[in-house]
Design a protein around this motif. Structure first.
Motif, PDB file in Angstrom:
ATOM      1  N   SER A  36       0.918  -1.294   0.056  1.00 32.71           N
ATOM      2  CA  SER A  36       0.183  -0.054   0.220  1.00 32.71           C
ATOM      3  C   SER A  36       0.877   1.279   0.114  1.00 32.71           C
ATOM      4  O   SER A  36       0.489   1.990  -0.679  1.00 32.71           O
ATOM      5  CB  SER A  36      -0.918  -0.098   1.107  1.00 32.71           C
ATOM      6  OG  SER A  36      -1.713  -1.340   1.165  1.00 32.71           O
ATOM      7  N   ARG A  49      -4.631   2.367   2.009  1.00 31.77           N
ATOM      8  CA  ARG A  49      -4.556   2.320   3.336  1.00 31.77           C
ATOM      9  C   ARG A  49      -3.193   1.503   3.790  1.00 31.77           C
ATOM     10  O   ARG A  49      -3.182   0.508   3.161  1.00 31.77           O
ATOM     11  CB  ARG A  49      -5.689   1.514   4.109  1.00 31.77           C
ATOM     12  CG  ARG A  49      -6.755   2.519   4.423  1.00 31.77           C
ATOM     13  CD  ARG A  49      -7.085   2.435   5.970  1.00 31.77           C
ATOM     14  NE  ARG A  49      -8.345   2.001   6.030  1.00 31.77           N
ATOM     15  CZ  ARG A  49      -9.161   1.005   6.787  1.00 31.77           C
ATOM     16  NH1 ARG A  49      -8.253   0.249   7.270  1.00 31.77           N
ATOM     17  NH2 ARG A  49     -10.459   0.908   6.756  1.00 31.77           N
ATOM     18  N   THR A  57      -5.345  -5.996   5.366  1.00 26.52           N
ATOM     19  CA  THR A  57      -6.260  -5.832   4.082  1.00 26.52           C
ATOM     20  C   THR A  57      -6.833  -7.250   3.810  1.00 26.52           C
ATOM     21  O   THR A  57      -6.144  -8.032   3.512  1.00 26.52           O
ATOM     22  CB  THR A  57      -5.163  -5.581   2.827  1.00 26.52           C
ATOM     23  OG1 THR A  57      -4.465  -4.267   3.274  1.00 26.52           O
ATOM     24  CG2 THR A  57      -6.062  -4.819   1.503  1.00 26.52           C
TER      25      THR A  57
HETATM   26 MG   LIG Z   1      -1.543  -2.703   2.358  1.00 22.30          MG
END
Ligand SMILES: [Mg+2]
Ligand SMILES: Nc1nc2c(ncn2[C@@H]2O[C@H](COP(=O)(O)OP(=O)(O)O)[C@@H](O)[C@H]2O)c(=O)[nH]1
Length: 209
Positions: A36, A49, A57
């Protein structure tokens, strides 16, 4: 280079994957490897995020990216694998969703590149080797990206480059988000992937016939 990015959708299963859209570049790797963070650094905006606590996630997140003068693509943030604290079932779930994503995208030719992220401090982890081999098996166009390069000394970097070349039999892109290193190389790689037509889907394996 002006970059525009927008969140498209989050999918908990194959039914949630976009049915149409531009070619896709997917980030795959262990939880906490920096998927991310790298997406946000590439598009220069906090869209994905990030978390200091691994294993968060559990969705496939799709972002539409358009850089000036370049073709549009979807950048895909996949659930991380190889994280034990979520328990057996979480590991299976991550594997199943990521597996479903690749199965869907390779067979339809939508995937132009699977960027496999590995931690620069830990080349050759069993889970990473397994994922790398699995991507080859399903016919995904795969590339290695080593993250967190800033954690290494100069000597360690040289050793890493040799080790990755041996393990993955392919040159790796080395990145550090805090140091802003490797991002241009990654953009160059993505531009190359977008110009290449995807390889034909693999023959179905005897097991899936
Ligand atoms: Mg991530
Ligand atoms: N030092 C350093 N830390 C990083 C780098 N990339 C990510 N991180 C950190 O690694 C942790 C996990 O990052 P995240 O992007 O959420 O990983 P993901 O689970 O793969 O999406 C966060 O604390 C990030 O700040 C990097 O290039 N260098």
């Amino acid at each position: 280079m002006k970059i525009t990015v927008e969140f498209v959708t989050s999918a908990a299963g194959p039914e949630g994957f976009p049915r149409e859209g531009p070619p896709e570049v997917a980030m795959v790797g262990r939880s906490n490897v920096g998927k991310s963070t790298l997406i946000n650094a590439l598009v220069r905006k906090s869209v994905a995020r990030t978390s200091a606590a691994p294993g968060k996630t559990r969705l496939v997140n799709f972002f539409r990216v358009k850089a000036e003068g370049r073709p549009e693509f979807l950048l895909v943030d996949l659930p991380g694998y190889g994280y034990a604290r979520g328990g057996e079932s979480a590991a299976r779930e991550f594997g199943a969703l990521t597996g479903a994503y690749f199965a869907s995208r390779v067979s339809t030719g939508r995937l132009v590149g699977a960027l496999q992220l590995v931690d620069a401090r830990h080349p050759g982890l069993p889970s990473d080797r397994h994922a790398w081999a699995w991507l080859a098996e399903i016919g995904a166009p795969r590339h290695v990206v080593a993250t967190k390069l800033d954690k290494l000394t100069r000597a360690e970097r040289s050793r890493l480059i040799r080790e990755l070349a041996t393990i993955h039999e392919a040159p790796a892109v080395l990145v550090s988000v805090p140091a802003g290193e490797g991002l241009n190389e990654l953009w160059t790689l993505i531009a190359r992937l977008l110009k290449q037509p995807p390889p034909p889907p693999p023959e179905p394996s005897p097991a899936s016939r």
